[in-house]
Design an enzyme around this catalytic site. Structure first.
Site, short mmCIF file in Angstrom:
data_model
loop_
_atom_site.label_atom_id
_atom_site.label_comp_id
_atom_site.label_asym_id
_atom_site.label_seq_id
_atom_site.Cartn_x
_atom_site.Cartn_y
_atom_site.Cartn_z
N THR A 17 75.94 85.87 69.22
CA THR A 17 75.23 85.24 70.33
C THR A 17 73.94 85.97 70.65
O THR A 17 73.06 85.40 71.30
CB THR A 17 76.12 85.22 71.59
OG1 THR A 17 76.65 86.54 71.80
CG2 THR A 17 77.26 84.24 71.44
N ASP A 156 73.18 96.02 69.79
CA ASP A 156 73.66 97.35 69.46
C ASP A 156 72.78 98.43 70.07
O ASP A 156 73.26 99.45 70.58
CB ASP A 156 73.71 97.53 67.94
CG ASP A 156 74.63 96.54 67.26
OD1 ASP A 156 75.43 95.88 67.97
OD2 ASP A 156 74.56 96.41 66.03
#
Length: 373
Positions: A17, A156
């Site tokens: 997403t 991340d």
């Protein structure tokens, strides 16, 4: 000498997403990468990069990304920050940089973000650049996208930089605004058990990029900036407007996955952590059947965890291997680990690695001479 440590991450829910401008909910891990940045000895005019996990140092002349040499991929996560800073007008001096990581590579725990975020924070500190949170995030994301060529969406790096102990990080990947969400596992007698299936994945492989391109094409055909803009109530209509079954599957996964993230955030905000299990499981089913990014090892681990009493279980990370997480009552963790190992043995897979995970802090300065654990 300047030393920073940045963590790897687990994505609790919200897969693929991020590059669709959607929502994600990762948390930072204790494992991470430590970067040591020091000014090079007098007379040196290059950058020397060493890794505790690699046999040979990499030495390059100072230059920008446009003239970047052919170097090992791992070193591009380090040198990429230097190249991009140079391209942006920073006079980066000769430096010696040493990195040391205990994040398992190829496991979907973002060893790459831990590497680049530790280096970026150490460089910012050592060179007194004064980069704010947004600038640091932009630099680390650009290193992965431009210097390495991995088409990741930025989740991340956000959690590696901004993670908070005892919390997951709710990220809006359009605005890059983040908010800590309570994830107090111990208070609910719960544990996140991680199974590293040791079926490795690699973000720069073609399958990840193909799905990103497919999502972008679907958004174009639907006339929206990104799939985040397809409301859940409009999903059926959107699917009818697409002729390609593969694109329909991609859209269904992304739209329903965004809804799962929002649902989990609401439950955590209300202190209803044990109730998030079904959303985790539904996420895995969607990754398996719609996005088609699981492999037999991860499906086997998910099934074994459910049979051993997991409240929910799912693959985490970009897919095609890597890790599975299971949300388990504390008293079930040992039996669940045994069940996963037995299922792998019965299927003829190699032995998995299992460990527990809890939300840890994001990037932080550490004392020289320590790994920062």
């Amino acid at each position: 000498m300047t030393v920073w440590r940045a963590p790897g991450r687990i994505n609790l829910v919200g897969e693929h997403t991020d590059y669709n401008d959607g929502f994600v909910l990762p948390f930072a891990l204790e494992v991470g990468c430590t970067a040591v940045v020091d000014t090079a000895p007098a007379g040196s005019d290059g950058w020397t990069v060493r890794s505790a996990q690699q046999p040979e140092p990499v030495v390059v002349r100072r230059s920008g990304l446009s003239s970047a040499p052919d170097v090992p991929e791992w070193s591009r996560y380090v040198l990429g920050a230097l190249w991009l800073l140079t391209d942006r007008g920073v006079d980066v001096p000769a430096l010696d940089i040493v990195v040391d990581s205990d994040v398992p590579t190829g496991a979907g725990l973002s060893s790459s973000a831990a590497l680049v975020c530790s280096v970026a924070r150490a460089l910012d500190d050592h060179l007194d650049l004064g980069l704010d949170d947004d600038a640091l995030f932009a630099l680390t994301r650009d290193v992965e996208n431009d210097a390495v060529g991995a088409p990741t969406g930025g989740m991340d790096q956000l959690v590696s930089l901004r993670g908070e102990a005892g919390h997951a990080l709710f990220c809006d990947m359009r605005s890059h605004e983040t908010r800590s969400v309570p994830l107090d596992l111990a208070a609910h007698g719960l544990t996140v058990l991680v199974t590293d299936t040791r079926a490795p994945h690699k973000h720069s492989d073609g399958e990840y990029g193909a799905r990103r391109r497919g999502c972008e094409e679907a958004a174009r055909l639907l006339g929206v900036p990104a799939l985040r803009d397809v409301a859940a109530g409009d999903l059926d209509d959107a699917l009818r407007r697409l002729d390609d079954d593969e694109l329909r599957r991609y859209v269904r996964h992304v739209v329903t996955e965004d809804e799962r993230v929002l649902s989990v955030v609401r439950l955590l905000d209300e202190g209803r952590l044990p109730e998030i299990g079904p959303a985790l499981t539904a996420s895995h089913v969607s990754m398996r059947d719609d996005f088609r990014i699981t492999v037999p090892e991860v499906d086997t681990a998910v099934d074994a965890l459910h049979e051993a009493g997991a409240l929910g279980a799912r693959m985490t990370g970009g897919g095609f291997g890597g890790c599975v997480i299971g949300l388990l009552p504390d008293e079930s963790v040992g039996a669940a680990g045994d069940a996963v190992r037995a299922a792998f043995a019965d299927a003829g897979f190699g032995e998995p690695s299992l460990f527990t995970a809890a939300p840890a802090p994001g990037a932080r300065a550490v004392s020289p001479g320590t790994r920062g654990n």
